[in-house]
Design a protein around this motif. Sequence first.
Motif, PDB file in Angstrom:
ATOM      1  N   GLU A 154      -2.199   8.932   2.915  1.00  8.79           N
ATOM      2  CA  GLU A 154      -2.120   9.823   1.681  1.00  8.79           C
ATOM      3  C   GLU A 154      -0.875  10.799   2.052  1.00  8.79           C
ATOM      4  N   SER A 155      -0.697  11.277   3.438  1.00  8.42           N
ATOM      5  CA  SER A 155       0.466  12.228   3.688  1.00  8.42           C
ATOM      6  C   SER A 155       1.708  11.476   3.537  1.00  8.42           C
TER       7      SER A 155
ATOM      8  N   GLU B 283      -1.359  17.795   7.858  1.00  9.69           N
ATOM      9  CA  GLU B 283      -2.370  17.012   7.543  1.00  9.69           C
ATOM     10  C   GLU B 283      -2.224  15.862   8.312  1.00  9.69           C
TER      11      GLU B 283
ATOM     12  N   VAL C 196      -6.527   6.720   6.234  1.00 12.48           N
ATOM     13  CA  VAL C 196      -6.369   6.825   4.859  1.00 12.48           C
ATOM     14  C   VAL C 196      -5.434   8.063   4.599  1.00 12.48           C
ATOM     15  N   LYS C 197      -6.114   9.104   5.342  1.00  8.46           N
ATOM     16  CA  LYS C 197      -5.540  10.701   5.096  1.00  8.46           C
ATOM     17  C   LYS C 197      -4.117  10.502   5.694  1.00  8.46           C
TER      18      LYS C 197
ATOM     19  N   GLN D 162       1.977  18.665   4.469  1.00  5.17           N
ATOM     20  CA  GLN D 162       2.025  17.026   4.996  1.00  5.17           C
ATOM     21  C   GLN D 162       1.943  16.860   6.295  1.00  5.17           C
TER      22      GLN D 162
ATOM     23  N   LEU E 103       2.477   9.334   1.475  1.00  5.14           N
ATOM     24  CA  LEU E 103       2.586   9.054   0.314  1.00  5.14           C
ATOM     25  C   LEU E 103       3.119  10.247  -0.528  1.00  5.14           C
ATOM     26  N   ALA E 104       2.550  11.470  -0.055  1.00  3.27           N
ATOM     27  CA  ALA E 104       3.053  12.472  -0.742  1.00  3.27           C
ATOM     28  C   ALA E 104       4.495  13.057  -0.398  1.00  3.27           C
TER      29      ALA E 104
ATOM     30  N   ARG F 282      -1.349   1.035   2.368  1.00  2.00           N
ATOM     31  CA  ARG F 282      -2.681   1.681   1.927  1.00  2.00           C
ATOM     32  C   ARG F 282      -3.487   0.821   1.481  1.00  2.00           C
TER      33      ARG F 282
ATOM     34  N   LYS G  58     -14.205   6.132   3.279  1.00  2.34           N
ATOM     35  CA  LYS G  58     -12.722   6.389   2.764  1.00  2.34           C
ATOM     36  C   LYS G  58     -12.455   7.829   2.642  1.00  2.34           C
ATOM     37  N   LYS G  59     -13.416   8.640   2.428  1.00  4.16           N
ATOM     38  CA  LYS G  59     -13.051  10.036   2.311  1.00  4.16           C
ATOM     39  C   LYS G  59     -12.678  10.591   3.594  1.00  4.16           C
TER      40      LYS G  59
END
Length: 508
Positions: free
Chosen positions: A313-314, A180, A309-310, A177, A316-317, A394, A303-304
């Motif tokens: 997500e990191s 990322e 956003v990425k 992460q 959140l992980a 997010r 979004k991808k």
Amino acid sequence: MLIFCTVLYNGNSLVQSHKIHDMTFLRFFIYIFISVLSTQSFADMLTPENVLQKVIDHYPSVNIAAIEIERARQSIKVANSQLGWQLEAQAGLERGAGMYGSTSDTLSMTAGMTRMLDSGSSIAFEGGIRREDSETVFSPAILNPATSTNVGVSYRQPLAQNTSYNTFQESQTAAKQELESSLAERNELYDQLASSVIDLYFSAAVQRANMSNIDQSIERTKRLQHYINNKTSLGVSEEKDILQVNAQLDLLVAEKKNLETSWMQQIVSLNRLMGRPWDSGIITTYKMKQIMDDFDQLYERAKKYSPKVKLMESRLALADSAIRTRRDEREDALDLVWFAGGQNYQGDTLSGSSSETELTGGLRLEFTETVDKSGVDAKLYQAQLERSAVLEDRKLLLENLHYDLSSLLAEIRANKSALGAFEKSLQSEIIKTDEAMDRYRSGRIDTDVIIQFEDQLSQAKFSLELQKISLAKRHYKLQVLLGELWDEIKKPVLNDFLREPNSMSGAQ
């Protein structure tokens, strides 16, 4: 010499050429055309992609981002190194009193290897040797000097703590992460650079379009001035006509001089970002990439790609990993240990030498409990709060992305509609001005009227060009939002920003 030519490809022929009224205009057009061709060698044709590539290659912050990514990659290696073998060894010589008060010399050596497995278990190999020599022996049956050796293997299996998602897996998650996040932060930096470059690039295009429009107005005014002077020599025109056209020409020249200062600032700013000489010429050419997908598909693509956003997500992980770790820390530690090996004991007695070997092995449970768990509970609650905060961030980020995309698509649709309206307006202005010029030559309208019509034609052309530039700019902004602008751009990688530690020491 600085030259800036703007070319827009959109698949449509938007404007019909204005009639050439006399040979003066034709000679001027040929002169401009030849001048452009003769200065091609002094200017580079650069698309927004070309400019952005040069900025990426030159901008120092991009290299720093590449270094951060490489540093994050090394964190993965650090995490994976936890599965490597750990070697331990020790040796010592001791002189002291034995069991019955006699002095003895003892030599001991031990060594072992331990490795953690990706399942969370661990395996260990160990061995040792001990030699003891006493000055006094109280019984003939006692071995002296005596040597004992032992070898063994053990396997530790966690039964409670560190089972479902062990320490190694959590450290791997954190390292991945981190990588990322570094990639996302780099891409976010790229997007910020792209937005700045696009703004500056198309601002320069607008500036040049304005200057080009004034140049055309000046040429039309000069043609009108020439026509009036010819009529004056014949005694047809009045003094006020000459004064009006001269005043108009002086105003246009003053406006051009004012624009040249701003134009130079634009060129210098672009060249500075690209690391080029300040006075390097630029020829711009840009095209609009048609995007046919509907909104839902575009939103999913945005979004991808979105670096923000990425990055979320990191986060959140990492929050999920922290929650698993805190929950695991609340568990009591219970390990099951299997071990097996062999021992040998040999030495000399008064009656001879002796040697005995035995196999050993066993099974044991090890238990550890933390009585006060308030600190662990507080850390768990903090991790849960962090996860809730990330989810809220997010949610807001996705809403903003949805609105940004919707707004940009709506602006593009409105821009296209306005473009069609300005095309129609320009056609009307061309027809109106041509008709007015015919009437002016027959003496049916005044000079101030034809000057007014020429100004309106000039403004219509400039307004249409502004619509083209704005539409192209919005299409490039959409490509940034979707991540498609980077398809034609090579992002830098870490080549030789850092040296390996051993080479650094050798170089020093």
